[in-house]
Enzyme design. Structure first.
Site, short mmCIF file in Angstrom:
data_model
loop_
_atom_site.label_atom_id
_atom_site.label_comp_id
_atom_site.label_asym_id
_atom_site.label_seq_id
_atom_site.Cartn_x
_atom_site.Cartn_y
_atom_site.Cartn_z
N GLY A 241 17.49 49.19 15.38
CA GLY A 241 17.29 50.25 14.40
C GLY A 241 16.78 49.64 13.11
O GLY A 241 16.57 48.44 13.03
N SER A 242 16.56 50.47 12.08
CA SER A 242 16.04 49.93 10.81
C SER A 242 15.96 51.02 9.76
O SER A 242 15.92 52.21 10.07
CB SER A 242 14.63 49.33 10.97
OG SER A 242 14.60 48.34 11.95
N ASN A 243 15.87 50.58 8.50
CA ASN A 243 15.42 51.42 7.39
C ASN A 243 14.23 50.73 6.73
O ASN A 243 14.13 49.50 6.76
CB ASN A 243 16.49 51.56 6.30
CG ASN A 243 17.78 52.15 6.80
OD1 ASN A 243 17.78 53.19 7.44
ND2 ASN A 243 18.89 51.49 6.50
N ASN A 513 14.51 55.48 11.47
CA ASN A 513 14.54 55.70 12.93
C ASN A 513 14.53 57.16 13.32
O ASN A 513 14.93 57.51 14.43
CB ASN A 513 15.74 55.00 13.57
CG ASN A 513 15.86 53.56 13.15
OD1 ASN A 513 16.91 53.13 12.72
ND2 ASN A 513 14.77 52.82 13.25
#
Length: 807
Positions: A241-243, A513
């Site tokens: 995942g990520s921002n 995401n």
């Protein structure tokens, strides 16, 4: 260029000679630096600065790869070697067939399944065939040189250094590698979300035999909820995942772009990031994080551009239902013409046992599979089978795309690299540049499933799966249902660049995401195919909280890198902002201050009411009440039907502020509160204990409190720790915030960058860089990047090593 290279090497060599006079704290690490090796061949200069970050200097791509392979081996030799065992299909031979495969390079549950798949890939010469293709379908000469050099550097380190990491010291499975091994690792990473998810079913699928299955069976059409859950299980993996956010120049103090990258990745194993700077004078100068075993920078920045990635909502694979020849279940029909499946017979050596031989079955679309998930079977009957199509299983273009980013001088060049190489497998790209431009694009390799094709060619099952989840199940018996080719695509069966959801030069672009639709709340993206993601659907709490924060930042203006740093460690809990007040009030109204737990026991929850009311709504290490709310929310959210959790329902006209107002009368509310209180008391944890006392990791025998929280709470700084109440709470962090970068530019030639590798540079417990950046993360501190030569050479921890092949 040659003159500058000679000057830099001479300077570096002089510094290397002087390194022996550095104080003890700055002495070269055991097994990493040392006396200059003799002999000709590939070489590089590695300048180490604070926290063991290498700045790799070479005269060409082969030398750069050599230095990168050497330096990665110095920090992560055991992790890398374990991955190469996987890629050679030898896990069962060394570790046993039934042992867990680890999940770094595929979703295989056991070593045997992993070996059967990866040995099949190797014996079918999949990687060799891709290496032989001319660019852009195959890798460029530069990337080939990087891969060859990386293998040579890794091998040189094995030959010239002693392994001190107890994870593999003295192990027979630590062996030299080849360019083919390096390429195979890149291919495995590209397809980890496609074929990699289905290794167990690919290796287990067998044709029907015997009278019990001779008549076949109809596939039960699951309801939309089961399909959505299956899709979430497959492609909503909490292991990735990520921002990310990029700001346009008119929102910043200096009129230049800003970028904050916050990928959420495993803290252990083969999908760790590793930091470096790569420099070929006059050709390339880029700094950032690489996935282990990848010779190019995966997420990074230069003097002109910064970029990062977030895991996308695109569905990277699809299914084709095969109509079988009634006389032979390994022959399928396309437009009435029979085609025989390709039979792959693979033999795997097993530790302390006899070799295992199994057969896999492949079609023009890809391998035969027998399930979408345990809830959605795809049985192979006498009349029907299902094949998986994953375009990333033929994608060796990731490194070239990333190398193009490293050479870019603008966000337009980033887009040009995406269009030229088309190698990004399962992520979005967010970028900013020195001129003040911002960019979001979901330019990724996806099967070319248009809504029109899905409408025309979906099976009965596909008519449920595609609208519910973007998973297409097409009729493989019809030639007119082939995926086709876009004129601007580098290969058939994938979308070309013109179809990718893209937003340029918005005041901010952000992604957590979620769908590309809400990249910017004032400039929603629409018009893309369902396989890319949804439009007008409910957003996750992390997306909602992130948009609230970054939109307010853009409106305020005058932003600097320091503002990005504050956003990263704000640790705000959007779920708490929405629900903690309502929870505290409902708690105070419970008769007698008690609630009934799921086991039927009455629990005194009266103390929890005040704790939640006073909680500061953050996941800072000193926050009191954060742990209580976390445990309550993890029990409440999955137990309440989605439509009953909130009183104000979702509205596409107000997607950031809805749904809201917690429904404290929903079934399960009081039970979740009682269970959370009882759980903490049983573990001896005070309801108002500070978070950091019970969310920590142990390094060098001491506890380091960890800030941040679960993505389901909406926290930007994501941690997904492992709950161990007997051990004191959250005692390990297998996954979460990983390689951070906050990047901008000023009037100098050097980028203004702050970085942090949360789990530190080395997995080796004997390395001085095993926990140094983890201590920084605990204190919410950053590393000031040393990018320009003057900054590298002025480091008080400078160590210079010139590494060579030995002939």
């Amino acid at each position: 260029m040659r003159t500058r290279w000679r000057r830099l090497v001479l300077g570096a060599t002089a510094l290397f000679t002087a390194a022996s006079a550095l104080p003890a704290a700055a002495a070269p690490d055991e097994g990493r630096a040392g006396q200059r090796p003799s002999g000709a061949g590939l070489s590089a200069v590695i300048r180490y600065t604070e926290y063991g970050i290498p700045h790799i200097l070479a005269k060409d791509y082969a030398g750069l790869g050599f230095g990168t392979g050497w330096a990665q081996a110095a920090d992560e030799v055991c992790t890398l070697a374990d991955g190469f065992v996987t890629l050679r299909g030898e896990r069962s031979r060394h570790f046993g067939a039934d042992a867990a495969a680890g999940g770094d390079l595929s979703g295989a549950r056991t070593n045997l399944a992993s070996d059967l798949y990866f040995r099949g890939v190797r014996e079918s010469r999949t990687v060799q065939k891709l290496l032989e293709k001319p660019a852009p379908v195959g890798p460029s000469r530069e990337v080939r040189a990087l891969m060859r050099g990386w293998a040579a550097g890794y091998n040189a380190w094995l030959k010239q250094r002693k392994i001190t990491d107890p994870a593999c010291a003295g192990a027979s499975w630590v062996r030299p590698v080849t360019e083919l091994d390096v390429a195979a690792r890149g291919l495995a990473i590209a397809s980890v979300s496609g074929e990699g998810r289905f290794v167990d079913t690919i290796t287990a699928a067998q044709p029907p035999a015997g009278p019990a299955t001779a008549t076949g069976a109809a596939v039960r059409t699951p309801d939309a909820r089961a399909v959505a859950e299956a899709a979430d299980e497959l492609w909503g993996d909490p292991g990735m995942g990520s921002n990310a956010v990029a700001f346009r120049g008119d929102t910043t103090a200096g009129g230049r772009g800003l970028l904050l990258g916050n990928p959420h990745y495993p803290w252990e194993g083969g999908r760790r990031f590793w930091q470096s700077q790569q420099t070929i004078p006059g050709e390339l100068n880029v700094s950032g994080g690489s996935l282990l075993g990848i010779p190019a920078i995966s997420i990074g920045f230069s003097a002109h551009v910064a970029w990062t990635h977030t895991v996308s909502t695109g569905i990277p694979a699809n299914f084709h239902r095969l109509t079988l020849d009634p006389a032979d279940p390994t022959t399928y029909l396309v437009d009435g013409r029979p085609e025989r499946m390709t039979k792959r017979t693979v033999t795997v050596a097993v530790k302390d046992g006899t070799p295992v031989t199994r057969t896999q079955w492949w079609t023009r679309y890809g391998p035969v599979v027998t399930s979408l998930s345990p809830q959605v079977p795809l049985p192979w009957t006498a009349t029907t089978a299902y094949a998986l199509y994953d375009p990333n299983a033929a994608n060796l273009r990731f490194a070239d795309t990333s190398l193009g980013f490293g050479k870019a001088r603008s966000t337009a060049d980033v887009l040009a690299s995406l269009a030229r190489h088309q190698g990004i497998p399962w992520v979005n790209t967010i970028a900013a540049d020195r001129a003040g431009h911002s960019l979001f694009t979901q330019s990724q390799v996806l099967p070319r499933i248009t809504d029109e094709l899905a409408e025309r060619c979906s099976t009965e099952l596909g008519r449920t799966t595609y609208p519910a989840s973007g998973i297409a199940v097409l009729d493989g018996s019809r030639g007119d249902c082939a995926l086709g080719r876009d004129p601007d695509a580098v290969a058939p069966g994938i979308f070309g660049p013109a179809r990718m959801p893209t937003l340029q030069d918005a005041p901010y672009v952000a992604n957590s995401n979620d769908t590309a639709w809400m990249t910017n709340a004032d400039r929603p993206l629409t018009g893309y195919e369902r396989v890319f993601g949804t439009v007008g659907t409910q957003l996750g709490l992390r997306t909602r909280g992130g948009i609230e924060d970054v939109a307010a930042m853009a409106d305020r203006g005058g932003l600097t890198v320091r503002d990005l740093q504050r956003q990263q460690f704000a640790n705000r809990v959007p779920a708490g902002d929405l629900a903690a007040g309502d929870t505290a009030r409902a708690c105070a109204a419970l008769p007698g201050g008690t609630a009934t737990g799921s086991d039927g026991t009455a629990v005194d929850v009266s103390q929890a009411c005040g704790v939640l009311r006073k909680w500061d709504r953050t996941m800072d290490t000193g926050s009191r009440g954060a742990l209580l709310f976390d445990r309550f929310w993890r029990k409440l959210e999955p137990s309440v039907p989605r439509g009953q959790l909130w009183k104000v329902p979702f509205s596409a006209a107000d997607p950031v502020r809805t749904p809201r107002t917690l429904n404290t009368g929903a079934p399960g509310f009081a039970t979740a509160l009682a269970d959370a209180v009882a759980e903490l008391r049983a573990a001896g944890i005070a309801l108002d204990a500070p978070l950091g006392a019970h969310q920590f990791v142990v390094r060098d025998g001491g506890r380091l409190p960890m800030p941040g929280g679960a993505g389901r709470l909406g926290v930007w700084n994501v941690l997904e720790p492992r709950w161990d109440p007997a051990g004191g709470g959250y005692t390990q962090v297998p996954f979460g915030t990983s390689h951070l970068q906050a990047v901008g530019w000023d009037d100098s030639r050097c980028p203004v960058a702050r970085t942090l590798l949360t789990y530190s540079q080395s997995s080796n417990p004997h390395s001085p860089h095993h926990a140094d950046q983890t201590r920084l993360f605990s204190g919410e501190k950053w590393v000031t990047s040393r990018f320009c030569e003057r900054d590298i050479l002025s480091s008080p921890r400078l160590e210079v090593v010139r590494v060579h092949e030995r002939r």
